[in-house]
Design a protein around this motif. Structure first.
Motif, short mmCIF file in Angstrom:
data_model
loop_
_atom_site.label_atom_id
_atom_site.label_comp_id
_atom_site.label_asym_id
_atom_site.label_seq_id
_atom_site.Cartn_x
_atom_site.Cartn_y
_atom_site.Cartn_z
N SER A 99 -4.61 -11.59 0.66
CA SER A 99 -4.06 -12.04 2.03
C SER A 99 -2.63 -12.68 1.68
CB SER A 99 -5.06 -13.15 2.48
OG SER A 99 -4.94 -14.10 1.94
N HIS A 100 -2.05 -12.77 2.70
CA HIS A 100 -0.53 -13.35 2.56
C HIS A 100 -0.57 -14.62 1.95
CE1 HIS A 100 0.39 -10.08 5.48
NE2 HIS A 100 1.66 -9.98 4.59
N THR A 101 -1.75 -15.53 2.43
CA THR A 101 -1.69 -16.82 1.75
C THR A 101 -2.08 -16.80 0.14
OG1 THR A 101 -2.67 -17.73 3.85
CG2 THR A 101 -3.06 -18.99 1.80
N PHE A 109 4.82 -12.34 -5.66
CA PHE A 109 4.48 -12.28 -4.25
C PHE A 109 4.82 -10.88 -3.44
CE2 PHE A 109 6.20 -12.49 0.13
CZ PHE A 109 5.17 -13.20 0.83
N TYR A 110 5.81 -10.13 -3.92
CA TYR A 110 6.11 -8.69 -3.51
C TYR A 110 4.87 -7.99 -4.02
CZ TYR A 110 10.60 -10.24 -2.61
OH TYR A 110 11.79 -11.00 -1.84
N ARG A 111 4.29 -8.04 -5.34
CA ARG A 111 3.16 -7.20 -5.65
C ARG A 111 2.11 -7.19 -4.75
NH1 ARG A 111 3.05 -9.24 -10.32
NH2 ARG A 111 1.20 -10.55 -10.43
N TYR A 112 1.59 -8.68 -4.18
CA TYR A 112 0.32 -8.64 -3.54
C TYR A 112 0.72 -8.34 -1.91
CZ TYR A 112 -2.17 -10.83 -7.32
OH TYR A 112 -2.92 -11.07 -8.40
N VAL A 113 2.10 -8.45 -1.54
CA VAL A 113 2.12 -8.19 -0.06
C VAL A 113 2.13 -6.65 -0.18
CG1 VAL A 113 3.03 -10.19 0.66
CG2 VAL A 113 4.58 -8.67 -0.46
N LYS A 114 2.66 -6.01 -1.19
CA LYS A 114 2.49 -4.44 -1.35
C LYS A 114 1.33 -3.94 -1.56
CE LYS A 114 7.14 -3.68 -3.24
NZ LYS A 114 8.09 -3.31 -4.44
N LEU A 115 0.08 -4.62 -1.90
CA LEU A 115 -1.14 -4.38 -2.11
C LEU A 115 -1.48 -4.56 -0.63
CD1 LEU A 115 -3.70 -3.85 -3.46
CD2 LEU A 115 -3.94 -6.43 -3.83
N ILE A 116 -1.29 -5.38 -0.13
CA ILE A 116 -1.79 -5.46 1.38
C ILE A 116 -1.45 -4.28 2.20
CG2 ILE A 116 -1.47 -6.90 3.79
CD1 ILE A 116 -1.20 -9.52 1.97
N GLU A 117 0.00 -3.83 2.17
CA GLU A 117 0.45 -2.73 2.85
C GLU A 117 -0.53 -1.41 2.38
OE1 GLU A 117 4.58 -2.47 2.08
OE2 GLU A 117 5.02 -3.34 3.77
N LYS A 118 -0.57 -1.35 1.13
CA LYS A 118 -1.48 -0.17 0.57
C LYS A 118 -2.83 -0.21 1.16
CE LYS A 118 0.81 0.62 -3.98
NZ LYS A 118 0.96 2.19 -3.50
N ASN A 119 -3.58 -1.25 1.33
CA ASN A 119 -4.86 -1.58 1.79
C ASN A 119 -4.92 -1.33 3.39
OD1 ASN A 119 -6.47 -2.04 -0.54
ND2 ASN A 119 -5.72 -4.08 -0.56
N ARG A 120 -3.73 -1.55 4.10
CA ARG A 120 -3.89 -1.45 5.56
C ARG A 120 -3.49 0.30 5.87
NH1 ARG A 120 -0.13 -6.55 7.78
NH2 ARG A 120 -1.92 -8.03 7.82
N SER A 121 -2.86 0.63 4.90
CA SER A 121 -2.42 2.31 5.36
C SER A 121 -3.47 3.45 4.75
CB SER A 121 -1.08 2.31 4.47
OG SER A 121 -1.07 2.28 3.13
N ASN A 122 -4.38 2.75 3.93
CA ASN A 122 -5.42 3.71 3.55
C ASN A 122 -6.60 3.08 3.89
OD1 ASN A 122 -4.10 5.65 1.48
ND2 ASN A 122 -3.09 3.50 1.01
#
Length: 251
Positions: free
Chosen positions: A198-200, A238-251
Motif C-alpha cells: 500500500s502507499h502507507t 518508495f518508487y519500487r513499491y508504488v510501481k508494484l501498486i501500479e502493476k497489481n492494479r493494471s493486472n
C-alpha cells in the motif's frame, strides 16, 4: 596455478569498460557479454581481442545474464566484475596468493564505493557490501533474480581483505537514472513473487531505508554524499513499491 576467467556484463558502458578491463588484464581470459550497446562499448572491447572475448545477446535480467557469461568461461575459477568496478593491484596479488593454494571454493570481496569522487566509508560498510566475486567455476552459479543477483556456492566461503573499487555513479543524473531503472526491476521482481503493498507501507519501507543508512550505518559521517545516498535509497525504495501498486492494479 589454476586459471581465471573474468566475466563482465555490459550495456552502454563506454565510460567504464576500458578501465575495468585494464584492471583484470592479468587473468587468463575476459568474457564480456553485451546486450545491445548503442555507444562505443563493443568497439572498445574489440580493441582488447583476443584476450577479451566479446559476445552479444538479449537482456533476460541480471542473474540469468551472468549465468550466460559464466557458461562461456573456460577457466577453473571465475572473477565476476561489474563494468563500474576496478580490481586494485593489491586485490590482484591477494587473489593470486589465495588461488596458489585455495582453502575455499569461493571468496567474498569487500568493496570500497565512490560517489561524486569521494570514497564512501559508512553508508555501505565492509560487512554489508562484500559480495562473492571469486569462485570455483564448477562450484557456483548465479541466482536467477532479475536484480540484486548473487552467487550461490556449493562449498565453504572465505573472505578477501583487499577491496574492489566501485564507481557506481559519475554524477547526479546517473544516480537518478539508476533509481528509475532499478526501482522498475525491483517492482517487477516483487510482482513476480506475488507481493502486495500500500502507499502507507511504501512510505514506511522508504523511511526505514533512509534511517538504516543515514543513522544506523552512520551515513551522516560521509557528509553530503552520505545524505544524498540515503535520500536516494528512500526514493528508490518508495518508487519500487508504488510501481508494484501500479502493476497489481493494471493486472
Amino acid at each position: 596455478m589454476p586459471t581465471i576467467s573474468a566475466i563482465i556484463i555490459t550495456k552502454n558502458e563506454e565510460k567504464n569498460i576500458a578501465a575495468c578491463i585494464d584492471s583484470v588484464l592479468w587473468v587468463d581470459e575476459i568474457i564480456v557479454l553485451d546486450c545491445g550497446s548503442t555507444d562505443q562499448t563493443q568497439e572498445i572491447c574489440r580493441k582488447y581481442a583476443p584476450k577479451v572475448k566479446l559476445r552479444e545477446t538479449d537482456w533476460p535480467g541480471f542473474g540469468e545474464q551472468k549465468n550466460r557469461a559464466l557458461a562461456l568461461a573456460t577457466s577453473d575459477w571465475i572473477l565476476s566484475v561489474d563494468a563500474d568496478e576496478r580490481v586494485t593491484p593489491q586485490l590482484k596479488q591477494e587473489i593470486l596468493q589465495k588461488l596458489d593454494n585455495p582453502n575455499y571454493v569461493a571468496y567474498k570481496t569487500p568493496r570500497l564505493n565512490y560517489f561524486l569522487g569521494k570514497p564512501i566509508r559508512y553508508c555501505y560498510g565492509d560487512k554489508s557490501d562484500a559480495p562473492i566475486r571469486l569462485a570455483k567455476k564448477n562450484a557456483c552459479k548465479f541466482s536467477d533474480d532479475i536484480i540484486h543477483e548473487k552467487i550461490i556456492v556449493n562449498g565453504t566461503i572465505g573472505k578477501l581483505q583487499n577491496k574492489l573499487d566501485h564507481f557506481s555513479f559519475n554524477n547526479i543524473e546517473d544516480l537518478i537514472n539508476k533509481i528509475n531503472s532499478y526501482s522498475t526491476l525491483g517492482a517487477t521482481k516483487l510482482y513476480k513473487n506475488n507481493k502486495k503493498t500500500s502507499h502507507t507501507k511504501a512510505f514506511a519501507h522508504a523511511l526505514w531505508a533512509f534511517i538504516r543508512i543515514y543513522f544506523l550505518k552512520r551515513g551522516f559521517l560521509d557528509g553530503w554524499p552520505g545524505f544524498i545516498i540515503a535520500f536516494s535509497n528512500f526514493e528508490g525504495t518508495f518508487y519500487r513499491y508504488v510501481k508494484l501498486i501500479e502493476k497489481n492494479r493494471s493486472n
